[in-house]
Design a protein around this motif. Structure first.
Motif, PDB file in Angstrom:
ATOM      1  N   PHE A 511     -24.253  11.074  51.253  1.00 19.14           N
ATOM      2  CA  PHE A 511     -24.410   9.712  51.777  1.00 19.14           C
ATOM      3  C   PHE A 511     -23.070   8.989  51.833  1.00 19.14           C
ATOM      4  N   MET A 512     -23.024   7.978  52.689  1.00 22.86           N
ATOM      5  CA  MET A 512     -21.935   7.017  52.666  1.00 22.86           C
ATOM      6  C   MET A 512     -22.229   6.026  51.542  1.00 22.86           C
ATOM      7  N   ARG A 513     -21.225   5.832  50.676  1.00 22.48           N
ATOM      8  CA  ARG A 513     -21.478   5.021  49.487  1.00 22.48           C
ATOM      9  C   ARG A 513     -20.373   4.000  49.248  1.00 22.48           C
ATOM     10  N   GLY A 514     -20.741   2.953  48.496  1.00 19.23           N
ATOM     11  CA  GLY A 514     -19.765   1.951  48.124  1.00 19.23           C
ATOM     12  C   GLY A 514     -18.731   2.530  47.178  1.00 19.23           C
ATOM     13  N   LYS A 515     -17.452   2.315  47.505  1.00 19.48           N
ATOM     14  CA  LYS A 515     -16.361   2.858  46.679  1.00 19.48           C
ATOM     15  C   LYS A 515     -15.582   1.712  46.057  1.00 19.48           C
ATOM     16  N   SER A 516     -15.071   1.960  44.859  1.00 18.30           N
ATOM     17  CA  SER A 516     -14.339   0.920  44.133  1.00 18.30           C
ATOM     18  C   SER A 516     -12.906   0.818  44.634  1.00 18.30           C
TER      19      SER A 516
END
Length: 745
Positions: A511-516
């Motif tokens: 999946f495309m995910r939120g990255k820090s």
């Protein structure tokens, strides 16, 4: 006497010929297949009122309820009308407009009170769907409480009302400029009784459009014999009144004639411009109604389909109808229009438009218009460039010339690039490139983070994944324009930046995910089915399942991130077959039309079924495209699975049903899906015709077995816009089982 008989004979022959012509035109008219009530139920948010293609006015019934499903002012579940307005939104998820409310009534009412709810509106009336009609350019309803039959039609800039009263009943019209629904709030309104046939006025308001100024004029077919004017609840004896909420009740002589006609025009600039916009001539309602029908028929015949199934024609031509309601004409007859900073400018050589729902419509409606109405595409782009002059960035979502900043990305960019790539040249390409580059190099709306990190970290901005993916696509579009104009350094820069999607792909989950901000860690905990509507979320109006597929500019590179075609198509198939459970306490209402986790009721899913074409499994595209067509559209008021969104939901159907879809609009290509019609004829500029045939097509024969283009073997899953413009015939042979060898070259 002999001359008299000769003239009578000539007139009889002419009349007979005219009647025969009218009957022949009606027989072949496509407007008979259009049902404007489709989408007025469920969450479609459409309106059934009268308008012409891309017209300035939408004269339509208003129920008077401020709830989400009444964003257009009307919902099919309702049976109460408070009046008929002149501006409406088609299928949006936010409510505004419903300006200039007119209501015919047969009694005197007290307008001094400010109703707290619809129940206390003195002039409301019940109605029944059994005595309600909607056709392209025409609407009719019988108001049961007032015994009045209302008919509405319109030209491009003038609305026509026809009120039929019962004999000897009082004839009156209420005009309530203080009335508002949903986000709309009046700030300043005025009414002026100019003479015994004419009134004019203004309505300034704020809402979704923060600075909306409407100037109007109305002419009546009978003299006004008495009037009552109210300002903020106070009755005045003057002929002019002004306040936050003004209203008037006008009275007319009921003798001799039970019919009262009204024509109304408006302007964003001035009452003088509204008067100029008002169509000259008498109140020939039937002639205007006929003209509106003729305009719609001309608009619908640009793509003609052949099928023995009438319900499919109804869905298709209603989709074509909905796809040509917006954007709406905004410039006046003299070319003038108002910007949100109150600057008055003149559209020279083009018509200016508003209601640009670009997050939605760049995907299918604008690609459809490049086929059916390329000159209008140029006008829309010129309008965008005029907006650019105000804020030095391209528009996001404009309503009544106001930038609403609704939704993510800058999708005026793919609309402009698509037009240029497809050979549309009615705008300044250099200025357009300057506008695109300037827009994408600014620091607004998260672009500062995007430029600094190469993506948007989830801790710095909500909806970071969706925004990053959409900026990456916009960048790719800018790169294509730079390449076409010979700007090689800009091409390299924006092409490299368009790979931003790579930062957010999690190989472990797929999946495309939120990255820090550290560029390494992900937003935890992670649930691909989790939705939190528009706050503290990485995805816009959806979840990871729906938003992880938006890489239309580089599907080959996207597949490579997954590993190979097999892994990619397995995950893609799972999207459609996974359970439809959505988790979370604040689930977005826009997640609708679910097939597994695929959500056809919202735009981010619209391209997904066509991705199989790029992974050497086009038969899966054919299967799922046809499944969506069959399950997400029908002929009832609930016939749309989500917000119509100014034509996008319908444009998806119109293109997909004929077997085409612009998965990446700015590429200039269309993906091949599964045509449902035996024959489709597209009428192109310069008199060219492009025909698509589907031999043996049926509800079971959904798979392409073979194809030819102009008699030569055609074994690929896309066709370019330029190939279509050349004219010719694309012939498919359809079957009930997939041919897994077709389309792989």
């Amino acid at each position: 006497m002999k001359i008299f008989y000769i003239l009578l004979t000539i007139l009889t022959v002419v009349s007979c010929n005219k009647n025969a012509k009218d009957k022949e035109e009606a027989k072949h008219s496509l407007t008979k297949y259009v049902n404007p009530f489709i989408g007025t139920g469920g969450h479609g948010h459409t309106y059934p009122g009268a308008t012409v293609p891309f017209g300035m006015l939408q004269v339509t019934p208003i129920n008077g309820i401020s709830k989400w499903d009444w964003c257009s002012g009307y919902h099919y579940s309702d049976s109460v009308a408070v009046g008929f307005s002149h501006l409406a939104l088609s299928g949006t998820g936010i409510g505004d407009l419903a300006d200039l409310l007119f209501m015919p009534i047969n009694k005197k009412v007290d307008l001094s009170n400010h109703p707290k709810s619809r129940d206390s509106i003195a002039y409301k009336s019940s109605y029944s769907h059994n005595n309600e009609t909607a056709k392209p350019g025409y609407y009719q309803v019988f108001l049961e409480d007032h015994n009045i039959n209302v008919e509405l039609t319109t030209t491009k800039r003038t609305a026509y009302h026809k009120y039929s009263f019962k004999k000897n009943d009082q004839q009156s019209v209420v005009i309530d400029l203080g009335f508002a629904i949903n986000w709309d709030t009046p700030l300043k309104t005025s009414v002026n009784i100019e003479d015994k046939y004419t009134i004019s006025g203004t309505r300034f308001s704020k809402g979704w459009a923060r600075n909306q100024k409407v100037f109007f004029v109305a002419k009546f077919s009978k003299p006004i014999i008495k009037h009552q004017l109210y300002a903020d609840g106070n009755l005045t004896e003057n002929k002019t009144t002004e306040g936050i909420k003004t209203s008037t009740q006008l009275f007319f002589d009921p003798k001799n004639n039970e019919e009262l006609f009204v024509k109304v025009a408006l302007s964003s600039v001035s009452i003088e411009n509204a008067k100029e916009n008002l169509r000259e001539g008498d109140f020939d309602f039937e002639a205007v109604k006929k003209q509106a029908n003729h305009q719609w028929n001309n608009a619908l015949t640009k793509i003609e389909v052949e099928t023995p199934v009438d319900s499919l024609k109804t869905i298709f031509y209603t989709a074509m109808y909905h796809a040509q309601l917006a954007p709406v004409t905004f410039s006046d007859k003299n070319g003038q229009f108002r910007k949100e900073n109150d600057e008055i400018v003149t559209a020279k050589g083009y018509t200016a438009y508003s209601t640009l729902s670009l997050w939605d419509t760049f995907r299918a409606e604008h690609p459809l218009l490049t086929l059916t109405d390329p000159d209008r595409v140029s006008d829309i782009i010129n309008t965008m460039l005029a907006y650019y002059e105000t804020k030095k960035r391209l528009p996001v979502w404009t309503l009544y010339a106001n930038e609403t900043n609704t939704m993510t990305g800058y999708h005026s960019i793919p609309v402009i690039v698509e037009a240029y790539i497809k050979g549309i040249r009615g705008f300044d390409a250099e200025k357009a490139f300057e506008a695109m580059k300037t827009t994408m190099m600014q620091d607004e709306r998260g672009l500062n983070h995007y430029k600094k990190y190469g993506y948007i970290p989830y801790s710095l901005l909500d909806e970071s994944v969706t925004i990053t993916l959409e900026y990456a696509y916009d960048d790719w579009c800018v790169a294509q324009m730079a390449k076409a104009l010979g700007k090689n350094e800009d091409y390299k820069f924006f092409l490299e930046r368009s790979k931003a999607y790579e930062h957010l792909f999690d190989r472990k989950t797929g999946f495309m995910r939120g990255k820090s901000v550290d560029g390494k860690s992900w937003n935890e905990p992670f649930d691909a089915k989790y939705s939190n509507h528009r706050e503290q979320t990485d995805y816009t109006e959806g979840n990871a399942w729906q938003h992880s597929w938006f890489v239309p500019q580089d599907v080959k590179g996207f597949i490579k991130l997954h590993g190979n075609n097999e892994v990619f198509t397995s995950r893609l198939e799972q999207l459609f077959t996974e359970s439809s459970e959505i988790t979370g306490d604040n689930i977005s209402a826009d997640i609708s039309g679910l097939i597994g986790q695929y959500a056809h009721g919202n735009e981010p899913s619209h391209h997904i079924a066509y991705l199989f074409n790029h992974a050497k499994q086009p038969w899966r595209t054919q299967y799922w495209a046809r499944h969506i067509i069959d399950t997400q559209y029908n002929t009832t008021p609930n016939g749309l699975s989500g917000n119509e969104d100014c034509g996008q939901m319908s444009a998806w159907y119109a293109l997909s049903a004929i077997g085409l879809y612009a998965m990446n609009p700015a590429s200039g290509n269309y993906e091949i899906g599964s045509p449902i019609f035996e024959k489709t004829t597209i009428k192109l500029p310069k008199g060219k015709i492009f025909t698509m045939e589907a031999k043996n097509v049926s509800d079971k024969n959904i798979y392409i077995q073979s194809a030819t283009l102009n008699g030569k073997d055609f074994n690929r899953t896309n066709i370019s816009h330029q190939e279509i413009l050349e004219g010719g015939t694309l012939h498919f042979v359809m079957g009930s089982q997939p041919n897994k060898n077709w389309g792989l070259k």
